[in-house]
Design an enzyme around this catalytic site. Structure first.
Site, PDB file in Angstrom:
ATOM      1  N   ILE A  98       0.797  -1.257   0.043  1.00 11.71           N
ATOM      2  CA  ILE A  98      -0.212  -0.068  -0.074  1.00 11.71           C
ATOM      3  C   ILE A  98       0.935   1.339  -0.121  1.00 11.71           C
ATOM      4  O   ILE A  98       1.215   1.744   1.149  1.00 11.71           O
ATOM      5  CB  ILE A  98      -0.944  -0.109   1.235  1.00 11.71           C
ATOM      6  CG1 ILE A  98      -1.831  -1.339   1.123  1.00 11.71           C
ATOM      7  CG2 ILE A  98      -1.869   1.410   1.156  1.00 11.71           C
ATOM      8  CD1 ILE A  98      -2.439  -1.730   2.592  1.00 11.71           C
ATOM      9  N   HIS A 112       0.055   5.182   1.360  1.00  9.20           N
ATOM     10  CA  HIS A 112      -0.192   5.340   2.604  1.00  9.20           C
ATOM     11  C   HIS A 112       1.017   4.904   3.475  1.00  9.20           C
ATOM     12  O   HIS A 112       1.133   3.895   3.633  1.00  9.20           O
ATOM     13  CB  HIS A 112      -1.452   4.979   3.324  1.00  9.20           C
ATOM     14  CG  HIS A 112      -1.860   5.757   4.605  1.00  9.20           C
ATOM     15  ND1 HIS A 112      -3.210   6.119   4.835  1.00  9.20           N
ATOM     16  CD2 HIS A 112      -1.012   5.931   5.559  1.00  9.20           C
ATOM     17  CE1 HIS A 112      -3.086   6.719   5.866  1.00  9.20           C
ATOM     18  NE2 HIS A 112      -1.753   6.515   6.621  1.00  9.20           N
ATOM     19  N   LEU A 113       1.803   5.745   3.902  1.00 13.60           N
ATOM     20  CA  LEU A 113       2.998   5.680   4.723  1.00 13.60           C
ATOM     21  C   LEU A 113       2.641   4.761   5.916  1.00 13.60           C
ATOM     22  O   LEU A 113       1.957   4.730   6.517  1.00 13.60           O
ATOM     23  CB  LEU A 113       3.633   6.851   5.064  1.00 13.60           C
ATOM     24  CG  LEU A 113       4.937   6.755   6.024  1.00 13.60           C
ATOM     25  CD1 LEU A 113       6.128   5.994   5.075  1.00 13.60           C
ATOM     26  CD2 LEU A 113       5.306   8.123   6.512  1.00 13.60           C
ATOM     27  N   HIS A 114       3.570   3.519   5.920  1.00 16.62           N
ATOM     28  CA  HIS A 114       3.333   2.775   7.151  1.00 16.62           C
ATOM     29  C   HIS A 114       4.905   2.001   7.596  1.00 16.62           C
ATOM     30  O   HIS A 114       5.526   1.949   6.645  1.00 16.62           O
ATOM     31  CB  HIS A 114       2.441   1.861   7.008  1.00 16.62           C
ATOM     32  CG  HIS A 114       2.508   0.997   5.903  1.00 16.62           C
ATOM     33  ND1 HIS A 114       2.274   1.268   4.548  1.00 16.62           N
ATOM     34  CD2 HIS A 114       2.904  -0.461   5.796  1.00 16.62           C
ATOM     35  CE1 HIS A 114       2.434   0.396   3.570  1.00 16.62           C
ATOM     36  NE2 HIS A 114       2.708  -0.713   4.505  1.00 16.62           N
ATOM     37  N   GLN A 115       5.057   2.011   8.551  1.00 11.31           N
ATOM     38  CA  GLN A 115       6.439   1.221   9.401  1.00 11.31           C
ATOM     39  C   GLN A 115       6.018  -0.221   9.850  1.00 11.31           C
ATOM     40  O   GLN A 115       5.245  -0.354  10.757  1.00 11.31           O
ATOM     41  CB  GLN A 115       7.267   2.083  10.218  1.00 11.31           C
ATOM     42  CG  GLN A 115       8.151   1.492  10.794  1.00 11.31           C
ATOM     43  CD  GLN A 115       9.399   2.493  10.916  1.00 11.31           C
ATOM     44  OE1 GLN A 115      10.098   2.420  10.455  1.00 11.31           O
ATOM     45  NE2 GLN A 115       9.169   3.050  12.286  1.00 11.31           N
TER      46      GLN A 115
END
Length: 166
Positions: A118, A121-124
């Site tokens: 995805i 949308h930034l995510h860690q």
């Protein structure tokens, strides 16, 4: 091993339909408007939240996600970046208390070619690791073995998050 939860991911059925830049179809934007137990949200902050990965590499695989729909690490404001990292640190502490992993993989995949499922949308990722957790199953069978249901993992981590100091 029977891992039916992986089939939608393998088939690509879990990918958001429509424009990936549209927050109304972004799974991370949709999740924040659902009850925590349905969306698998472990904890909510002011600017970011922690959620279980629907298609985890290991049990307890958490994601730290900004509420704001942004694609890149460089798009974080200073206050978002601070809470993003504070939540990452807290996730490590919580997972250590709840699951006693031997180590962690922590990282961000920026862009589809870097592996971002995805990318809009930034995510860690915070992936707990144990000695021996990479065996013949992921290498030969392309399957990961998860010993716990996602809802049970969410409940354990949400409870531990609430009980563990920041």
């Amino acid at each position: 091993m029977w891992t039916p939860h992986r089939l939608p991911y393998i088939r690509g059925e879990a990918k958001p339909a429509g424009d990936p830049n549209d927050p109304s179809v972004c799974p991370f934007c949709v999740a924040v408007n659902q009850p925590d137990d349905e969306a698998l949200v472990v904890a909510r902050g002011t600017l970011v939240y922690a959620v279980l990965n629907l298609f985890p590499y290991n049990a307890g695989h958490l994601l730290v996600v900004p509420y704001r729909h942004i694609p890149d690490l460089t798009d974080l404001r200073a206050d978002e970046a601070a809470e993003f990292m504070a939540f990452t640190q807290r996730a490590v502490r919580v997972l250590r208390v709840a699951s006693n992993p031997h180590g962690f993989n922590i990282g961000i995949n920026l862009g589809p070619v870097a592996g971002a499922g995805i990318a809009a949308h930034l995510h860690q990722h915070i992936v707990p690791r144990w000695g021996g957790d990479t065996n013949f199953m992921p290498v030969i069978g392309r399957t990961r073995v998860l010993p716990q249901l996602l809802r049970d993992t969410r409940e354990l981590l949400a409870k531990t998050w609430a009980e563990t100091s920041a």
